[in-house]
Design an enzyme around this catalytic site. Structure first.
Site, mmCIF file in Angstrom:
data_model
loop_
_atom_site.group_PDB
_atom_site.id
_atom_site.type_symbol
_atom_site.label_atom_id
_atom_site.label_comp_id
_atom_site.label_asym_id
_atom_site.label_seq_id
_atom_site.Cartn_x
_atom_site.Cartn_y
_atom_site.Cartn_z
ATOM 1 N N TYR A 138 0.820 -1.217 0.000
ATOM 2 C CA TYR A 138 0.000 0.000 0.000
ATOM 3 C C TYR A 138 0.853 1.266 0.000
ATOM 4 O O TYR A 138 0.440 2.295 -0.522
ATOM 5 C CB TYR A 138 -0.886 0.041 1.252
ATOM 6 C CG TYR A 138 -2.259 -0.554 1.075
ATOM 7 C CD1 TYR A 138 -2.414 -1.878 0.692
ATOM 8 C CD2 TYR A 138 -3.398 0.208 1.297
ATOM 9 C CE1 TYR A 138 -3.674 -2.418 0.550
ATOM 10 C CE2 TYR A 138 -4.654 -0.325 1.164
ATOM 11 C CZ TYR A 138 -4.794 -1.640 0.787
ATOM 12 O OH TYR A 138 -6.046 -2.160 0.647
ATOM 13 N N LYS A 189 2.616 -15.304 2.766
ATOM 14 C CA LYS A 189 2.806 -16.005 1.489
ATOM 15 C C LYS A 189 4.289 -16.351 1.397
ATOM 16 O O LYS A 189 5.003 -15.967 0.481
ATOM 17 C CB LYS A 189 2.339 -15.098 0.331
ATOM 18 C CG LYS A 189 2.316 -15.780 -1.028
ATOM 19 C CD LYS A 189 1.231 -16.817 -1.206
ATOM 20 C CE LYS A 189 1.341 -17.489 -2.564
ATOM 21 N NZ LYS A 189 0.457 -18.672 -2.697
ATOM 22 N N ASP A 221 -3.557 -17.818 0.480
ATOM 23 C CA ASP A 221 -4.543 -18.475 -0.399
ATOM 24 C C ASP A 221 -5.301 -19.557 0.371
ATOM 25 O O ASP A 221 -6.522 -19.676 0.282
ATOM 26 C CB ASP A 221 -3.876 -19.024 -1.675
ATOM 27 C CG ASP A 221 -2.637 -19.861 -1.417
ATOM 28 O OD1 ASP A 221 -2.128 -19.877 -0.267
ATOM 29 O OD2 ASP A 221 -2.164 -20.523 -2.370
ATOM 30 N N ASP A 245 -6.761 -6.644 4.069
ATOM 31 C CA ASP A 245 -7.830 -5.938 3.359
ATOM 32 C C ASP A 245 -8.784 -6.956 2.746
ATOM 33 O O ASP A 245 -10.005 -6.875 2.890
ATOM 34 C CB ASP A 245 -7.208 -5.047 2.267
ATOM 35 C CG ASP A 245 -8.256 -4.324 1.443
ATOM 36 O OD1 ASP A 245 -9.207 -3.778 2.038
ATOM 37 O OD2 ASP A 245 -8.121 -4.300 0.199
ATOM 38 N N ASP A 249 -12.815 -8.352 4.153
ATOM 39 C CA ASP A 249 -14.050 -8.302 3.344
ATOM 40 C C ASP A 249 -14.660 -9.700 3.229
ATOM 41 O O ASP A 249 -15.876 -9.872 3.321
ATOM 42 C CB ASP A 249 -13.769 -7.778 1.923
ATOM 43 C CG ASP A 249 -13.971 -6.265 1.797
ATOM 44 O OD1 ASP A 249 -13.692 -5.549 2.784
ATOM 45 O OD2 ASP A 249 -14.403 -5.808 0.726
HETATM 46 C C1 IPM Z 1 -10.559 -0.672 3.658
HETATM 47 C C2 IPM Z 1 -10.741 -0.043 2.304
HETATM 48 C C3 IPM Z 1 -9.549 0.855 2.019
HETATM 49 C C4 IPM Z 1 -8.317 -0.038 1.986
HETATM 50 C C5 IPM Z 1 -9.676 1.698 0.751
HETATM 51 C C6 IPM Z 1 -10.913 2.573 0.762
HETATM 52 C C7 IPM Z 1 -8.450 2.546 0.518
HETATM 53 O O1 IPM Z 1 -10.906 -1.041 1.341
HETATM 54 O O2 IPM Z 1 -10.474 0.076 4.657
HETATM 55 O O3 IPM Z 1 -10.507 -1.896 3.748
HETATM 56 O O4 IPM Z 1 -8.003 -0.628 0.956
HETATM 57 O O5 IPM Z 1 -7.666 -0.135 3.019
HETATM 58 MG MG MG Z 2 -11.041 -3.005 2.143
#
Ligand code: IPM
Ligand code: MG
Length: 354
Positions: A138, A189, A221, A245, A249
């Site tokens: 990042y 990884k 993975d 990240d 999700d």
């Molecule tokens: C998160 C989001 C952010 C990230 C984006 C909006 C930059 O996806 O907080 O998970 O990738 O960290």
């Molecule tokens: Mg995110």
């Protein structure tokens, strides 16, 4: 307690309004919050030509904690990268050294049926994902898009982790694991990446300070697959910025809705930024249907982690459990037979339950 409130874009202002109502409701018990608002993301760009205006950064630095909504809208996708809304949250994380990102994924019994997995796989799930937030690909330099000698374009980024960066996040993982069932899974990884090779070596070194905790390692993975195969095998997961990240999700879907996941991003002194993990959802912005529970639980995390107000945080968490048990549902978690409410209606229910 000074709190910088940064609602941001899309559904941000609507959900933040409900989080603020919850804070105000707690003031009746003698807690005192001083709130100051500032624009961020697309709203910052509109107000000051910068997704993170200087005044907003200054306010965030001066506050004890930050309550953050969400940033982003498709209409900004064509701006140069430095002006895009996402830069605001990335810069805030970096400038405030918020390296430890806690993303708990808990399945409320009432919502087990809303998960994309069968209820028996997720009922009782309680995973804490600890994501490193200020390093990795990042932020690694060099980065960019360049022209190769043959004339074609090449995009490049750099994945980097220093030993000290790995040590502090892994140590934070062990500290959290000590307060839970003492199991920590480090995700990397290592079979491909040198950053992961170092990550694993450092994790094994840090483990010596915490003999009571069982440390395991898993490739990213495989972890992505195991989260769907048998999520309850996990307790605390510690991982790098990009893997975290993605995994967070993924984990959110186990809980029924991404609208249910709060987060805390903490510095070394537990000053923090608190935000729901879902985005700005421009498709439903302004319609009053967004789920405010992730934000309300982020407020609870603020009270717990920055202000050490465990009792007040428990009250919020219990109020959330209660409204779910009472059958209140926003659209994202709605099932037939339940009481459908909008953003404000859910806020009302939580405040009544408080
Ligand atoms: C998160 C989001 C952010 C990230 C984006 C909006 C930059 O996806 O907080 O998970 O990738 O960290
Ligand atoms: Mg995110």
């Amino acid at each position: 307690m000074k709190i910088a409130v940064l609602p941001g874009d899309g559904i941000g202002p609507e959900i933040i309004a409900q989080g603020v109502r919850v804070l105000k409701a707690l003031e009746k018990d003698g807690l005192k919050f001083e709130l100051e608002y500032a624009p961020v993301g697309g709203a910052g760009y509109e107000a000051a030509g910068d997704p993170l205006p200087d005044a907003t950064l200054k306010l965030a630095k001066a506050a004890d904690a930050i309550l953050f909504g969400s940033v982003g809208d498709w209409k900004y996708d064509t701006l140069p990268r430095a002006k895009r809304p996402e830069q605001a949250i990335l810069r805030l994380r970096k400038e405030l050294a918020l390296f430890a990102n806690l993303r708990p994924a808990m399945v409320f019994p009432e919502l087990a049926g809303a998960s994309s997995l069968r209820a028996e796989f997720v009922a009782g799930l309680d995973v804490m994902i600890l994501r490193e937030l200020t390093g990795d690909i990042y932020f690694g330099e060099p980065r960019g898009i360049r022209i190769l000698p043959n004339g074609e374009r090449e995009g490049f980024n750099t994945m980097r982790y220093s030993e000290s960066e790995v040590r502090r996040i892994v140590r934070a993982g062990f500290v959290i694991a000590m307060k839970r069932v003492k199991r920590l899974c480090s995700v990397d990884k290592m079979n491909v990446l040198e950053t992961s090779e170092l990550w694993r070596e450092v994790a094994i070194e840090v483990a010596k300070e915490f003999p009571a905790v069982t440390l395991t390692h898993m490739y990213i993975d495989n972890a992505a697959m195991q989260l769907l195969r048998n999520p309850k095998q996990f307790d605390v997961i510690v991982t790098g910025n990009m893997f975290g990240d993605i995994l967070s999700d993924e984990a959110s879907m186990l809980t029924g809705s991404i609208g249910m996941l709060p987060s805390a991003s903490l510095d070394a002194n537990n000053k923090g930024l608190f935000e729901p993990i879902h985005g700005s959802a421009p498709d439903i912005a302004g319609k009053g249907v967004a789920n405010p529970l992730a934000t309300i639980m982020s407020v609870s995390m603020m009270l717990r982690y920055t202000f050490n107000l465990d009792a007040a945080a428990d009250r919020i968490d219990n109020a959330v459990k209660k409204v779910l048990a009472q059958g209140y549902r926003t659209a994202d978690i709605f099932e037939s037979g339940m009481q459908r409410v909008g953003t404000t209606g859910m806020g009302d229910a939580v405040i009544a339950a408080l």
